[in-house]
Design a protein around this motif. Structure first.
Motif, PDB file in Angstrom:
ATOM      1  N   ILE A  95     -11.744   7.290   2.860  1.00  0.00           N
ATOM      2  CA  ILE A  95     -10.843   6.547   1.950  1.00  0.00           C
ATOM      3  C   ILE A  95     -10.408   7.507   0.853  1.00  0.00           C
ATOM      4  N   LYS A 102      -4.980   4.596  -7.273  1.00  0.00           N
ATOM      5  CA  LYS A 102      -4.670   4.492  -5.837  1.00  0.00           C
ATOM      6  C   LYS A 102      -5.942   4.160  -5.062  1.00  0.00           C
ATOM      7  N   TYR A 103      -7.018   4.829  -5.446  1.00  0.00           N
ATOM      8  CA  TYR A 103      -8.294   4.628  -4.750  1.00  0.00           C
ATOM      9  C   TYR A 103      -8.762   3.190  -4.905  1.00  0.00           C
ATOM     10  N   MET A 116       0.774   4.196  -2.788  1.00  0.00           N
ATOM     11  CA  MET A 116       0.412   5.571  -2.419  1.00  0.00           C
ATOM     12  C   MET A 116       1.505   6.567  -2.808  1.00  0.00           C
ATOM     13  N   LEU A 121       0.839  -1.205   0.000  1.00  0.00           N
ATOM     14  CA  LEU A 121       0.000   0.000   0.000  1.00  0.00           C
ATOM     15  C   LEU A 121       0.876   1.258   0.000  1.00  0.00           C
ATOM     16  N   LEU A 143      -6.764   0.754  -2.722  1.00  0.00           N
ATOM     17  CA  LEU A 143      -7.113   0.799  -1.300  1.00  0.00           C
ATOM     18  C   LEU A 143      -8.498   0.210  -1.029  1.00  0.00           C
ATOM     19  N   THR A 144      -9.480   0.540  -1.885  1.00  0.00           N
ATOM     20  CA  THR A 144     -10.832  -0.003  -1.627  1.00  0.00           C
ATOM     21  C   THR A 144     -10.835  -1.530  -1.809  1.00  0.00           C
ATOM     22  N   VAL A 195      -6.564   8.954   0.132  1.00  0.00           N
ATOM     23  CA  VAL A 195      -5.877   8.854  -1.162  1.00  0.00           C
ATOM     24  C   VAL A 195      -5.516  10.255  -1.676  1.00  0.00           C
ATOM     25  N   SER A 196      -6.410  11.222  -1.453  1.00  0.00           N
ATOM     26  CA  SER A 196      -6.151  12.591  -1.930  1.00  0.00           C
ATOM     27  C   SER A 196      -4.832  13.143  -1.383  1.00  0.00           C
ATOM     28  N   PHE A 230      -5.198   9.271  -8.997  1.00  0.00           N
ATOM     29  CA  PHE A 230      -6.153   9.092  -7.896  1.00  0.00           C
ATOM     30  C   PHE A 230      -6.940   7.795  -8.054  1.00  0.00           C
TER      31      PHE A 230
END
Ligand SMILES: Nc1ncnc2c1ncn2[C@@H]1O[C@H](COP(=O)(O)OP(=O)(O)OP(=O)(O)O)[C@@H](O)[C@H]1O
Ligand SMILES: [Mg+2]
Length: 333
Positions: free
Chosen positions: A319, A255-256, A245, A241, A259-260, A323-324, A252
């Motif tokens: 979340i 990466k999003y 990141m 992760l 993670l989800t 990520v932002s 975005f």
């Protein structure tokens, strides 16, 4: 004293089953044990204040001390009170008075009052306790136990000999859980052992409880089984992760999604991931590649997310916020 038969011992939680009943079995605090043994030998027990993090042996140490001092008379000579009892200091004072003033038909000598969780007493209650300690000093010693020393008023601190219980070191945790594994005939891998140490963070109770939980669900204690049991991802998953990141080439959306997917497939919570993520990056070389303003921006925003997560029931939005941070990071110089 009440006797416990073998079946009852076997069904006890391991933290109780393996609670050390002798001072010599307390690990990691040789100086404290040395001092206590010396005081016991001299028969000069002072008022004491045990302080330090959870699961480091404070209660076990005072119980083992009491056992050594009084042996079979422990029930007549020791009063254990929870200082955070919401019945208030007046009731506690009454109990102490009754105990300290009662004549003992069985044994003469100094009695011991153990006041656990003393740091949750109000200041007023602590001032009242100061008088109580003085009043009964002629035949009673107090042992106050707390996690946070700074919550104890100086007037009480100065009346007590202070013992600081530091977090239990990795080697001592390994020694203790190794002993339990041997007794319970548990198989544990080297990485499983390291995971217990990493997760426990100096809290031996946490390590023992986790060992027991893992053993209930699995035949073997391994790294995966430990992290699965606490519902958190393994260090390797966190490592991946972190790489994603901090990958400047990933946008975005990528990466999003990463993670989800990780959260839904593993059933993890963002709060737990955030905590392991933080532990990873502070030890990681990645910080060296960032400017001061990037580091400040990142920690400031992550700490805000962590704070808000505690009150929120809508994790998904955080979340995106998480990520932002790693998209905006590279807009900063
Ligand atoms: N130093 C130690 N030596 C041996 N066992 C320990 C030690 N510290 C903790 N343990 C184990 O962890 C369990 C919990 O320890 P204990 O109740 O003494 O912790 P504590 O410091 O009083 O924690 P808390 O502040 O949460 O009350 C014990 O039953 C024992 O099995
Ligand atoms: Mg305790």
């Amino acid at each position: 004293m009440t006797t416990i038969d073998k079946n009852e011992i076997d069904s006890l939680p391991w933290v109780e089953k393996y609670r050390p009943n002798k001072l010599s079995k307390i690990v990691h605090h040789p100086n404290i044990i040395f001092a206590l043994k010396k005081l016991i030998k001299k028969g000069q027990i002072p008022h004491m204040l045990f302080y330090g993090a959870s699961g480091t042996g404070k209660t076990s140490t005072i119980l083992a001390t009491a056992k050594k001092l009084y042996d079979d008379d422990i029930n007549f000579m020791v009063l254990e009170l929870n200082a955070s009892d919401d019945r208030g200091i007046n009731i506690v004072r009454e109990e102490i008075k009754e105990f300290a003033e009662s004549r003992n038909m069985f044994k003469n000598g100094i009695k011991l009052i153990i006041l656990d969780e003393a740091d949750s007493m109000t200041y007023d209650a602590q001032f009242a306790l100061r008088r109580v300690i003085e009043k009964y000093s002629y035949n009673t010693r107090f042992c106050l136990i707390c996690n946070y020393m700074n919550k104890i008023i100086p007037a009480i601190r100065s009346r007590c000999m202070q013992f600081r219980f530091s977090p239990i070191g990795g080697e001592s945790i390994k020694e203790y859980i190794g002993y339990i594994c041997e007794k319970e005939e548990i198989q544990m891998t080297k990485k499983g052992e390291d995971s217990l140490v990493a997760i426990a963070k100096g809290d031996l109770r946490k390590a023992i409880n986790l060992l027991q939980s893992v053993t209930m669900a699995f035949d073997k204690v391994t790294e995966e089984n430990c992290y699965f049991t606490i519902g958190n991802c393994t260090p390797q998953e966190i490592e991946k992760l972190v790489k994603v990141m901090f990958d400047k080439k990933k946008n975005f959306k990528k990466k999003y999604k990463f993670l989800t997917d990780m959260i839904t497939e593993g059933g993890f919570s963002l709060a737990d991931i955030l905590s392991s993520f933080h532990n990873n990056i502070v030890k990681n070389d990645i910080l060296k590649q960032l400017s001061n303003s990037q580091i400040v921006f990142m920690f400031d925003t992550l700490s805000n997310i962590e704070d808000k997560l505690n009150y929120s029931t809508f994790e998904e939005i955080y979340i995106g916020a998480f990520v932002s941070v790693f998209v905006l990071l590279y807009d900063k110089n």
